[in-house]
Design a protein around this motif. Structure first.
Motif, PDB file in Angstrom:
ATOM      1  N   GLY A   1      -2.382  -0.376 -35.153  1.00  0.00           N
ATOM      2  CA  GLY A   1      -3.115   0.904 -35.064  1.00  0.00           C
ATOM      3  C   GLY A   1      -2.040   2.095 -35.502  1.00  0.00           C
ATOM      4  O   GLY A   1      -0.961   2.078 -35.619  1.00  0.00           O
ATOM      5  N   MET A   2      -2.779   3.184 -35.295  1.00  0.00           N
ATOM      6  CA  MET A   2      -1.804   4.380 -35.807  1.00  0.00           C
ATOM      7  C   MET A   2      -2.106   5.850 -35.110  1.00  0.00           C
ATOM      8  O   MET A   2      -3.335   5.976 -34.940  1.00  0.00           O
ATOM      9  CB  MET A   2      -2.060   4.792 -37.558  1.00  0.00           C
ATOM     10  CG  MET A   2      -0.976   5.511 -37.744  1.00  0.00           C
ATOM     11  SD  MET A   2      -0.856   5.384 -39.838  1.00  0.00           S
ATOM     12  CE  MET A   2       0.420   6.671 -40.162  1.00  0.00           C
ATOM     13  N   ILE A   3      -1.194   6.524 -34.869  1.00  0.00           N
ATOM     14  CA  ILE A   3      -1.474   7.851 -34.385  1.00  0.00           C
ATOM     15  C   ILE A   3      -0.631   8.962 -34.986  1.00  0.00           C
ATOM     16  O   ILE A   3       0.415   8.541 -35.750  1.00  0.00           O
ATOM     17  CB  ILE A   3      -0.904   7.907 -32.648  1.00  0.00           C
ATOM     18  CG1 ILE A   3       0.484   7.430 -32.592  1.00  0.00           C
ATOM     19  CG2 ILE A   3      -2.114   7.145 -32.023  1.00  0.00           C
ATOM     20  CD1 ILE A   3       0.968   7.745 -31.125  1.00  0.00           C
ATOM     21  N   PHE A   4      -1.002  10.133 -35.064  1.00  0.00           N
ATOM     22  CA  PHE A   4      -0.522  11.198 -35.892  1.00  0.00           C
ATOM     23  C   PHE A   4      -0.022  12.396 -35.145  1.00  0.00           C
ATOM     24  O   PHE A   4      -0.336  12.675 -33.801  1.00  0.00           O
ATOM     25  CB  PHE A   4      -1.634  11.574 -36.896  1.00  0.00           C
ATOM     26  CG  PHE A   4      -2.347  10.540 -37.486  1.00  0.00           C
ATOM     27  CD1 PHE A   4      -1.849   9.953 -38.830  1.00  0.00           C
ATOM     28  CD2 PHE A   4      -3.292   9.814 -36.962  1.00  0.00           C
ATOM     29  CE1 PHE A   4      -2.417   9.147 -39.352  1.00  0.00           C
ATOM     30  CE2 PHE A   4      -3.959   8.750 -37.599  1.00  0.00           C
ATOM     31  CZ  PHE A   4      -3.408   8.096 -38.901  1.00  0.00           C
ATOM     32  N   GLN A   5       0.546  13.204 -35.862  1.00  0.00           N
ATOM     33  CA  GLN A   5       1.025  14.524 -35.078  1.00  0.00           C
ATOM     34  C   GLN A   5      -0.059  15.433 -34.802  1.00  0.00           C
ATOM     35  O   GLN A   5      -0.109  15.952 -33.615  1.00  0.00           O
ATOM     36  CB  GLN A   5       1.791  15.276 -36.131  1.00  0.00           C
ATOM     37  CG  GLN A   5       2.531  16.660 -35.712  1.00  0.00           C
ATOM     38  CD  GLN A   5       3.363  17.417 -36.808  1.00  0.00           C
ATOM     39  OE1 GLN A   5       3.831  16.783 -37.706  1.00  0.00           O
ATOM     40  NE2 GLN A   5       3.891  18.472 -36.075  1.00  0.00           N
ATOM     41  N   GLN A   6      -1.283  15.542 -35.581  1.00  0.00           N
ATOM     42  CA  GLN A   6      -2.156  16.239 -35.198  1.00  0.00           C
ATOM     43  C   GLN A   6      -3.522  15.712 -34.382  1.00  0.00           C
ATOM     44  O   GLN A   6      -4.555  15.980 -34.442  1.00  0.00           O
ATOM     45  CB  GLN A   6      -2.616  17.245 -36.331  1.00  0.00           C
ATOM     46  CG  GLN A   6      -1.590  18.051 -36.803  1.00  0.00           C
ATOM     47  CD  GLN A   6      -1.044  19.091 -36.092  1.00  0.00           C
ATOM     48  OE1 GLN A   6      -1.842  19.404 -35.037  1.00  0.00           O
ATOM     49  NE2 GLN A   6       0.218  19.500 -36.286  1.00  0.00           N
ATOM     50  N   PHE A   7      -3.275  14.577 -33.998  1.00  0.00           N
ATOM     51  CA  PHE A   7      -3.992  13.585 -33.292  1.00  0.00           C
ATOM     52  C   PHE A   7      -5.205  12.927 -33.930  1.00  0.00           C
ATOM     53  O   PHE A   7      -5.779  11.792 -33.511  1.00  0.00           O
ATOM     54  CB  PHE A   7      -4.570  14.291 -31.935  1.00  0.00           C
ATOM     55  CG  PHE A   7      -3.588  15.258 -31.262  1.00  0.00           C
ATOM     56  CD1 PHE A   7      -2.280  14.809 -30.742  1.00  0.00           C
ATOM     57  CD2 PHE A   7      -3.740  16.698 -31.080  1.00  0.00           C
ATOM     58  CE1 PHE A   7      -1.306  15.650 -30.360  1.00  0.00           C
ATOM     59  CE2 PHE A   7      -2.840  17.408 -30.658  1.00  0.00           C
ATOM     60  CZ  PHE A   7      -1.742  17.110 -30.231  1.00  0.00           C
ATOM     61  N   ASN A   8      -5.634  13.851 -34.937  1.00  0.00           N
ATOM     62  CA  ASN A   8      -6.993  13.556 -35.755  1.00  0.00           C
ATOM     63  C   ASN A   8      -8.137  12.896 -35.027  1.00  0.00           C
ATOM     64  O   ASN A   8      -8.893  11.690 -35.430  1.00  0.00           O
ATOM     65  CB  ASN A   8      -6.573  12.332 -36.752  1.00  0.00           C
ATOM     66  CG  ASN A   8      -5.456  12.850 -37.694  1.00  0.00           C
ATOM     67  OD1 ASN A   8      -4.980  13.847 -37.517  1.00  0.00           O
ATOM     68  ND2 ASN A   8      -5.242  12.134 -38.821  1.00  0.00           N
TER      69      ASN A   8
ATOM     70  N   ALA B   1       4.485  11.528 -33.673  1.00  0.00           N
ATOM     71  CA  ALA B   1       3.279  11.744 -32.770  1.00  0.00           C
ATOM     72  C   ALA B   1       3.742  12.774 -31.380  1.00  0.00           C
ATOM     73  O   ALA B   1       2.814  13.129 -30.968  1.00  0.00           O
ATOM     74  CB  ALA B   1       3.060  10.360 -32.099  1.00  0.00           C
ATOM     75  N   THR B   2       5.073  13.172 -31.588  1.00  0.00           N
ATOM     76  CA  THR B   2       5.129  14.102 -30.264  1.00  0.00           C
ATOM     77  C   THR B   2       5.582  15.552 -30.882  1.00  0.00           C
ATOM     78  O   THR B   2       5.820  16.203 -30.243  1.00  0.00           O
ATOM     79  CB  THR B   2       6.384  13.525 -29.446  1.00  0.00           C
ATOM     80  OG1 THR B   2       7.548  13.034 -30.161  1.00  0.00           O
ATOM     81  CG2 THR B   2       5.760  12.504 -28.644  1.00  0.00           C
ATOM     82  N   SER B   3       5.479  15.646 -32.413  1.00  0.00           N
ATOM     83  CA  SER B   3       6.069  16.802 -32.783  1.00  0.00           C
ATOM     84  C   SER B   3       5.453  18.111 -32.497  1.00  0.00           C
ATOM     85  O   SER B   3       5.905  19.128 -32.605  1.00  0.00           O
ATOM     86  CB  SER B   3       6.135  16.648 -34.494  1.00  0.00           C
ATOM     87  OG  SER B   3       7.248  15.449 -34.810  1.00  0.00           O
ATOM     88  N   ALA B   4       3.941  17.887 -32.241  1.00  0.00           N
ATOM     89  CA  ALA B   4       3.265  19.094 -31.664  1.00  0.00           C
ATOM     90  C   ALA B   4       3.356  19.659 -30.133  1.00  0.00           C
ATOM     91  O   ALA B   4       2.599  20.248 -29.968  1.00  0.00           O
ATOM     92  CB  ALA B   4       1.814  18.946 -32.266  1.00  0.00           C
ATOM     93  N   LEU B   5       4.180  18.587 -29.676  1.00  0.00           N
ATOM     94  CA  LEU B   5       4.246  18.880 -28.140  1.00  0.00           C
ATOM     95  C   LEU B   5       5.317  19.361 -27.585  1.00  0.00           C
ATOM     96  O   LEU B   5       6.414  19.292 -27.993  1.00  0.00           O
ATOM     97  CB  LEU B   5       3.867  17.269 -27.508  1.00  0.00           C
ATOM     98  CG  LEU B   5       2.749  16.628 -27.983  1.00  0.00           C
ATOM     99  CD1 LEU B   5       2.712  15.175 -27.542  1.00  0.00           C
ATOM    100  CD2 LEU B   5       1.299  17.357 -27.849  1.00  0.00           C
ATOM    101  N   ASP B   6       5.087  19.869 -26.497  1.00  0.00           N
ATOM    102  CA  ASP B   6       6.505  20.525 -25.640  1.00  0.00           C
ATOM    103  C   ASP B   6       7.223  19.332 -25.182  1.00  0.00           C
ATOM    104  O   ASP B   6       6.902  18.391 -25.135  1.00  0.00           O
ATOM    105  CB  ASP B   6       5.974  21.781 -24.505  1.00  0.00           C
ATOM    106  CG  ASP B   6       5.152  20.980 -23.294  1.00  0.00           C
ATOM    107  OD1 ASP B   6       5.656  19.896 -22.947  1.00  0.00           O
ATOM    108  OD2 ASP B   6       3.885  21.305 -23.232  1.00  0.00           O
TER     109      ASP B   6
END
Ligand SMILES: Nc1ncnc2c1ncn2[C@@H]1O[C@H](COP(=O)(O)OP(=O)(O)OP(=O)(O)O)[C@@H](O)[C@H]1O
Length: 348
Positions: free
Chosen positions: A91-98, A173-178
């Motif tokens: 599985g894969m997750i991304f910075q921008q969630f997609n 995966a967390t780069s866009a989050l506070d």
């Protein structure tokens, strides 16, 4: 128990052709082994080749030379049909969630298994169970635009888990989050690793993510792995300048440049400003009194900190040593001999 390997990079290099037909070497002779059930981090600055590296694991990118093994399979050499099957295990997750904005949360999570032959009821049960697992049981019917960043990433995690993969790849995966949401998502990833035994591979430019989540880490510098090992050892005794730079971003022992550049600390005569990092936190008090007694050197503590990494303490102190030149030199020698990492930050 001997850990078994799940992913191995064997002399992997990757080149892209640039517009001017020149080759851009993005990965350079990468060798690394990721053990089953571990959480492995890859850290590097932007452009270091992290995304390319992680995409070699699920075959989205193929090495120019070298091989990527998924257990015994060379993932870069298998036919597309077989690759599609293997990808279900990754599985894969991304910075921008997609996520797909026009689909509900339920539909987003169910998408990868929509044509899997599972009955509707089974799909529903699976999606419900996953949304429960990621802490969003009541968001089935809403659209992604109504969710916060952290909630979107939870949906993306549920979707990434829908085929019961053995590996979860996390690309920034967390780069866009506070920071608080980042901490919550990292906690969730850790729990998934604990409860499901899933192997997690994380690429990031943030050392805090490595510190909070990973057991092993590789430092990538313009396509080359310059250092790798278990996270505790690397924090305790980093070998490369780049690793030290990343570690310093999470340290509470950094004195601001304004303090070092100004005369705020008033270093005089032979005084030496040092930073020590030590693993045996119980031994440090005796060490300080020992150097005072044996070398007649005063140790004035400016800042102290203890981190808990992989359930083990790692201590650090910033100290001004004050005494005669010879005694301070003997003290520095003595501390070095104790296998305590010592850096000289400033002198009078
Ligand atoms: N398909 C491609 N074609 C040509 N160049 C590419 C391609 N993919 C990546 N690159 C280049 O390879 C280099 C490494 O990119 P990559 O995305 O792997 O780095 P990164 O460490 O993940 O950086 P970032 O965090 O900024 O995404 C960059 O110079 C990028 O422009």
């Amino acid at each position: 128990m001997v850990a078994s390997e799940i992913i191995r990079f064997d002399h992997v290099s990757k080149e892209f052709e640039k517009n001017d037909k020149q080759e851009l070497q993005v990965l350079k002779d990468v060798n690394l082994t990721i053990n089953e059930g571990s959480i492995f981090g890859i850290i590097g600055y932007s452009g270091a080749g992290k995304s390319t590296l992680i995409r070699c694991i699920n075959g989205i990118e193929k090495p120019t030379t070298g091989d990527v093994y998924f257990r015994d399979t060379v993932i870069n050499n298998i036919p597309n049909k077989q690759l599609r099957e293997r990808r279900k295990e990754i599985g894969m997750i991304f910075q921008q969630f997609n996520l797909m904005p026009s689909r509900t949360v339920f539909e987003n999570v169910a998408l990868p298994i929509k044509y899997s032959g599972l009955a509707k009821d089974e799909i529903k049960a699976k999606v419900n169970q996953l949304l429960e697992l990621v802490g969003l049981p009541d968001k089935l019917d809403v659209y992604p635009s109504t969710l916060s960043g952290g909630q979107k990433q939870r949906v993306a995690i549920a979707r990434a888990l829908v085929n019961d993969p053995q590996i979860l790849l996390c690309d920034e995966a967390t780069s866009a989050l506070d920071p608080q949401t980042t901490a919550d998502i990292l906690k969730l990833l850790k729990r998934l690793n604990d409860e499901l035994g899933i192997t997690i591979v994380v690429v990031t430019h943030e050392m805090q993510v490595i510190e909070d989540l990973c057991e092993y880490v590789a430092v990538l510098d313009t396509g080359k792995i310059v250092e790798q090992g278990d996270v505790y050892s690397m924090f305790a005794d980093p070998q490369q300048e780049l690793t030290r730079k990343f570690i310093s971003t999470t340290s509470k022992l950094n004195l601001p440049d304004e303090v070092l550049d100004s005369d705020l600390l008033h270093l005089v005569d032979n005084q030496l400003l040092i930073k020590i990092t030590y693993v045996n936190t119980e031994a440090i008090e005796p060490l300080i009194s020992h150097i005072s007694r044996q070398f007649e050197v005063d140790a004035n503590i400016i800042v102290g900190d203890i981190k808990i990494l992989q359930q083990k303490p790692l201590g650090g102190l910033v100290i001004i040593l004050d005494g005669t030149k010879a005694n301070i030199e003997a003290t520095v020698q003595y501390i070095n001999d104790q296998n305590i990492r010592l850096e000289v930050l400033d002198h009078a």
